[in-house]
Design a protein around this motif. Structure first.
Motif, PDB file in Angstrom:
ATOM      1  N   ALA A 120      39.230 -58.085 -28.370  1.00  0.00           N
ATOM      2  CA  ALA A 120      38.328 -58.151 -29.528  1.00  0.00           C
ATOM      3  C   ALA A 120      38.194 -59.584 -29.993  1.00  0.00           C
ATOM      4  O   ALA A 120      39.088 -60.414 -29.804  1.00  0.00           O
ATOM      5  CB  ALA A 120      38.863 -57.270 -30.657  1.00  0.00           C
ATOM      6  N   TYR A 121      37.050 -59.867 -30.616  1.00  0.00           N
ATOM      7  CA  TYR A 121      36.769 -61.213 -31.127  1.00  0.00           C
ATOM      8  C   TYR A 121      37.413 -61.389 -32.497  1.00  0.00           C
ATOM      9  O   TYR A 121      37.148 -60.629 -33.432  1.00  0.00           O
ATOM     10  CB  TYR A 121      35.253 -61.416 -31.239  1.00  0.00           C
ATOM     11  N   THR A 122      38.281 -62.390 -32.597  1.00  0.00           N
ATOM     12  CA  THR A 122      38.867 -62.767 -33.875  1.00  0.00           C
ATOM     13  C   THR A 122      38.483 -64.209 -34.157  1.00  0.00           C
ATOM     14  O   THR A 122      38.896 -65.117 -33.417  1.00  0.00           O
ATOM     15  CB  THR A 122      40.402 -62.647 -33.844  1.00  0.00           C
ATOM     16  N   PRO A 123      37.665 -64.462 -35.173  1.00  0.00           N
ATOM     17  CA  PRO A 123      37.188 -65.831 -35.392  1.00  0.00           C
ATOM     18  C   PRO A 123      38.305 -66.782 -35.778  1.00  0.00           C
ATOM     19  O   PRO A 123      39.252 -66.406 -36.483  1.00  0.00           O
ATOM     20  CB  PRO A 123      36.170 -65.681 -36.518  1.00  0.00           C
ATOM     21  N   ALA A 124      38.186 -68.008 -35.308  1.00  0.00           N
ATOM     22  CA  ALA A 124      39.125 -69.053 -35.691  1.00  0.00           C
ATOM     23  C   ALA A 124      38.916 -69.427 -37.148  1.00  0.00           C
ATOM     24  O   ALA A 124      37.886 -69.108 -37.751  1.00  0.00           O
ATOM     25  CB  ALA A 124      38.919 -70.270 -34.801  1.00  0.00           C
ATOM     26  N   THR A 125      39.877 -70.114 -37.710  1.00  0.00           N
ATOM     27  CA  THR A 125      39.689 -70.708 -39.023  1.00  0.00           C
ATOM     28  C   THR A 125      39.037 -72.078 -38.849  1.00  0.00           C
ATOM     29  O   THR A 125      39.043 -72.661 -37.760  1.00  0.00           O
ATOM     30  CB  THR A 125      41.034 -70.870 -39.746  1.00  0.00           C
ATOM     31  N   GLY A 126      38.468 -72.594 -39.927  1.00  0.00           N
ATOM     32  CA  GLY A 126      37.905 -73.931 -39.879  1.00  0.00           C
ATOM     33  C   GLY A 126      36.673 -74.038 -39.004  1.00  0.00           C
ATOM     34  O   GLY A 126      35.992 -73.055 -38.705  1.00  0.00           O
ATOM     35  N   MET A 127      36.395 -75.249 -38.534  1.00  0.00           N
ATOM     36  CA  MET A 127      35.159 -75.514 -37.813  1.00  0.00           C
ATOM     37  C   MET A 127      35.131 -74.910 -36.412  1.00  0.00           C
ATOM     38  O   MET A 127      34.051 -74.760 -35.830  1.00  0.00           O
ATOM     39  CB  MET A 127      34.898 -77.020 -37.736  1.00  0.00           C
ATOM     40  N   ARG A 128      36.277 -74.561 -35.857  1.00  0.00           N
ATOM     41  CA  ARG A 128      36.247 -73.953 -34.525  1.00  0.00           C
ATOM     42  C   ARG A 128      35.435 -72.666 -34.520  1.00  0.00           C
ATOM     43  O   ARG A 128      34.807 -72.331 -33.511  1.00  0.00           O
ATOM     44  CB  ARG A 128      37.664 -73.698 -34.002  1.00  0.00           C
ATOM     45  N   ARG A 129      35.406 -71.954 -35.600  1.00  0.00           N
ATOM     46  CA  ARG A 129      34.681 -70.677 -35.607  1.00  0.00           C
ATOM     47  C   ARG A 129      33.175 -70.850 -35.417  1.00  0.00           C
ATOM     48  O   ARG A 129      32.468 -69.882 -35.139  1.00  0.00           O
ATOM     49  CB  ARG A 129      34.943 -69.893 -36.901  1.00  0.00           C
ATOM     50  N   PHE A 130      32.673 -72.082 -35.546  1.00  0.00           N
ATOM     51  CA  PHE A 130      31.239 -72.309 -35.371  1.00  0.00           C
ATOM     52  C   PHE A 130      30.881 -72.741 -33.951  1.00  0.00           C
ATOM     53  O   PHE A 130      29.716 -72.972 -33.649  1.00  0.00           O
ATOM     54  CB  PHE A 130      30.745 -73.323 -36.408  1.00  0.00           C
TER      55      PHE A 130
ATOM     56  N   GLY B  21      35.102 -69.954 -29.982  1.00  0.00           N
ATOM     57  CA  GLY B  21      35.216 -69.838 -31.428  1.00  0.00           C
ATOM     58  C   GLY B  21      36.293 -68.888 -31.894  1.00  0.00           C
ATOM     59  O   GLY B  21      36.387 -68.598 -33.090  1.00  0.00           O
ATOM     60  N   THR B  22      37.121 -68.427 -30.968  1.00  0.00           N
ATOM     61  CA  THR B  22      38.158 -67.456 -31.338  1.00  0.00           C
ATOM     62  C   THR B  22      39.419 -68.143 -31.844  1.00  0.00           C
ATOM     63  O   THR B  22      39.653 -69.326 -31.599  1.00  0.00           O
ATOM     64  CB  THR B  22      38.528 -66.574 -30.143  1.00  0.00           C
ATOM     65  N   ALA B  23      40.235 -67.363 -32.526  1.00  0.00           N
ATOM     66  CA  ALA B  23      41.475 -67.887 -33.089  1.00  0.00           C
ATOM     67  C   ALA B  23      42.420 -68.389 -32.005  1.00  0.00           C
ATOM     68  O   ALA B  23      43.140 -69.370 -32.199  1.00  0.00           O
ATOM     69  CB  ALA B  23      42.143 -66.808 -33.936  1.00  0.00           C
ATOM     70  N   ASP B  24      42.445 -67.720 -30.864  1.00  0.00           N
ATOM     71  CA  ASP B  24      43.276 -68.134 -29.732  1.00  0.00           C
ATOM     72  C   ASP B  24      42.381 -68.152 -28.499  1.00  0.00           C
ATOM     73  O   ASP B  24      42.107 -67.118 -27.895  1.00  0.00           O
ATOM     74  CB  ASP B  24      44.454 -67.180 -29.533  1.00  0.00           C
ATOM     75  N   VAL B  25      41.923 -69.342 -28.135  1.00  0.00           N
ATOM     76  CA  VAL B  25      40.895 -69.471 -27.104  1.00  0.00           C
ATOM     77  C   VAL B  25      41.336 -68.846 -25.783  1.00  0.00           C
ATOM     78  O   VAL B  25      40.541 -68.217 -25.083  1.00  0.00           O
ATOM     79  CB  VAL B  25      40.527 -70.959 -26.917  1.00  0.00           C
ATOM     80  N   PHE B  26      42.594 -69.009 -25.448  1.00  0.00           N
ATOM     81  CA  PHE B  26      43.044 -68.552 -24.134  1.00  0.00           C
ATOM     82  C   PHE B  26      43.765 -67.201 -24.173  1.00  0.00           C
ATOM     83  O   PHE B  26      44.340 -66.776 -23.169  1.00  0.00           O
ATOM     84  CB  PHE B  26      43.932 -69.620 -23.480  1.00  0.00           C
ATOM     85  N   ALA B  27      43.699 -66.508 -25.301  1.00  0.00           N
ATOM     86  CA  ALA B  27      44.297 -65.175 -25.352  1.00  0.00           C
ATOM     87  C   ALA B  27      43.484 -64.185 -24.534  1.00  0.00           C
ATOM     88  O   ALA B  27      44.026 -63.213 -24.004  1.00  0.00           O
ATOM     89  CB  ALA B  27      44.404 -64.688 -26.796  1.00  0.00           C
TER      90      ALA B  27
END
Length: 418
Positions: A283-293, A273-279
């Motif tokens: 720290a946890y940075t939530p993705a935008t849109g539905m990925r954050r769920f 659910g992070t903004a950059d899955v493979f980074a």
């Protein structure tokens, strides 16, 4: 007790034959594994039959994609599947525009995420909003989750008492919501009675009270038309192994209206659910849109089979499925009135088809024993306390002749127990 009047049975058999001959979806029944057998399946509202196409899809996936592409499959298609299949589900079954539906965890986990996220958002906006409204006849998971979230977050539960043969009405919800309401959690189709709630009206009542609403679509997705966008839904969750034929334990879906996606913080923070899955950042940075769920690795194998039912729904249209569903349940009620009512069996579901989903519940004190007797005879309904035998009629895979055959077996079993 004597058996049913032969003239009545013959008339019902003629009616079933006529209805099957006129059914525009009759040929789709042959697409399902097992539909050619004599087994009567009344439990499509718990676990749908598999499509023959899904057997081929699963075998091909294991051989060619999993076996052939191995880990390369993630980059080639698997990472995108939760969103692509979610959009297909949203389009065909939910009335949802793209970018609002994702395939994820189990129904329980997704309900937890969305109810908890909605509660926290409501409290952040207004600390006095500390109540979660739910009815006492909602599915056990829904009730248990609400109690747990209220205890976890310092909230409280506001219970709605309902008629077990119906469900939550507009008047009942209007009496339950208040300035203290944070979240309302309701089922679109009641799991016990099959009551079909007026989702648009109930959503407006929740919104007029300033609350968010979460819809449980487990017994409606793929059987009853849903207009999530038009009805102004906030959030919804549903399973995919009932009318969507995803298979045992196939992952659930989550719908989050676009206007809320970046406002909500889901509580199970995982790498997917992070903004950059493979980074793999610190720290946890939530993705935008539905990925954050999303939270963990998508259950790819579990989301494969539902694609075939979604394609079929796209072909025939949910309105045609609903028309068949109404015809099947209307026929089941007529048969029950003719053959079962004289034995003391009552219909514990709404008689108005506009207030009934895809199953009919028949009530009698012996139904637990009747269900066990029927299973031994390859007639498969399910049982729900108190004394309820559910007749789940999956429109794409169930015929009128099968329905009559099964209900005649119910009649014989009730007589045997009587």
């Amino acid at each position: 007790m004597t058996s049913a009047d032969p003239v009545t049975v013959e008339a019902l058999a003629d009616e079933a034959s006529t209805l099957d001959a006129a059914d525009p979806l009759r040929d789709r029944r042959d697409l399902f594994v097992g539909a050619e057998t004599s087994l009567v399946y009344f439990d499509g509202n718990s676990l749908g039959r598999p499509l023959r196409a899904s057997v081929v899809r699963l075998e091909r996936f294991a051989r060619d994609e999993w076996g052939g592409r191995l880990i390369r499959g993630w980059d080639e298609s698997w990472m995108q599947l939760p969103f692509d299949i979610g959009d297909a589900l949203g389009r065909t079954a939910l009335g949802a525009a793209p970018g609002q539906t994702v395939i994820g965890d189990s129904t329980t986990v997704l309900l937890y995420k969305l109810v908890r996220a909605a509660f926290d958002a409501a409290v952040a906006d207004d600390p006095d909003r500390v109540e979660i409204v739910v009815d006492r006849d909602n599915f056990p998971t829904d009730r248990y989750l609400v109690e747990g979230i209220a205890a976890e977050r310092g909230g409280r539960v506001r219970w709605i008492d309902v008629d077990l043969s119906r469900g939550v009405t507009a008047d009942a919800l209007a009496a339950a919501v208040a300035p203290s309401t944070a979240v309302v959690l309701l089922s679109h189709v009641a799991y016990r009675s099959g009551y079909l709630a007026d989702a648009g009206a109930l959503t407006r009542i929740a919104h007029d009270a300033g609350a968010l609403i979460v819809w449980d679509l487990c017994h409606s997705a793929g059987s009853v038309p849903v207009q999530a966008d038009a009805w102004d839904f906030d959030l919804a969750v549903g399973c995919t192994y009932k009318y969507l034929n995803g298979g045992p334990g196939s992952p659930a879906f989550a719908y989050v209206a676009a206007r809320l996606q970046d406002r909500l913080t889901q509580p199970i923070q995982g790498w997917m659910g992070t903004a950059d899955v493979f980074a793999m950042g610190p720290a946890y940075t939530p993705a935008t849109g539905m990925r954050r769920f999303l939270s963990g690795t998508p259950p790819v194998v579990g989301m494969l089979a539902m694609q075939d039912t979604l394609a079929l729904l796209d072909e025939v249209g949910i309105e045609a499925v609903r028309a068949k569903s109404v015809a099947l349940t209307e026929f089941a009620v007529r048969v029950a009135d003719e053959l079962l009512a004289p034995l003391g069996v009552s219909v514990a579901s709404p008689r108005d088809p506009a207030e009934r989903g895809g199953h009919v519940t028949l009530s009698h004190p012996s139904m637990r024993e009747v269900t066990a007797r029927l299973w031994a005879q390859d007639v498969i309904p399910d049982y729900r306390d108190p004394g309820g035998l559910r007749i789940g009629l999956s429109p794409l895979s169930t015929s009128f002749g099968e329905t009559l055959q099964g209900l005649r077996a119910v009649e014989a079993a009730v007589r045997a127990e009587g």
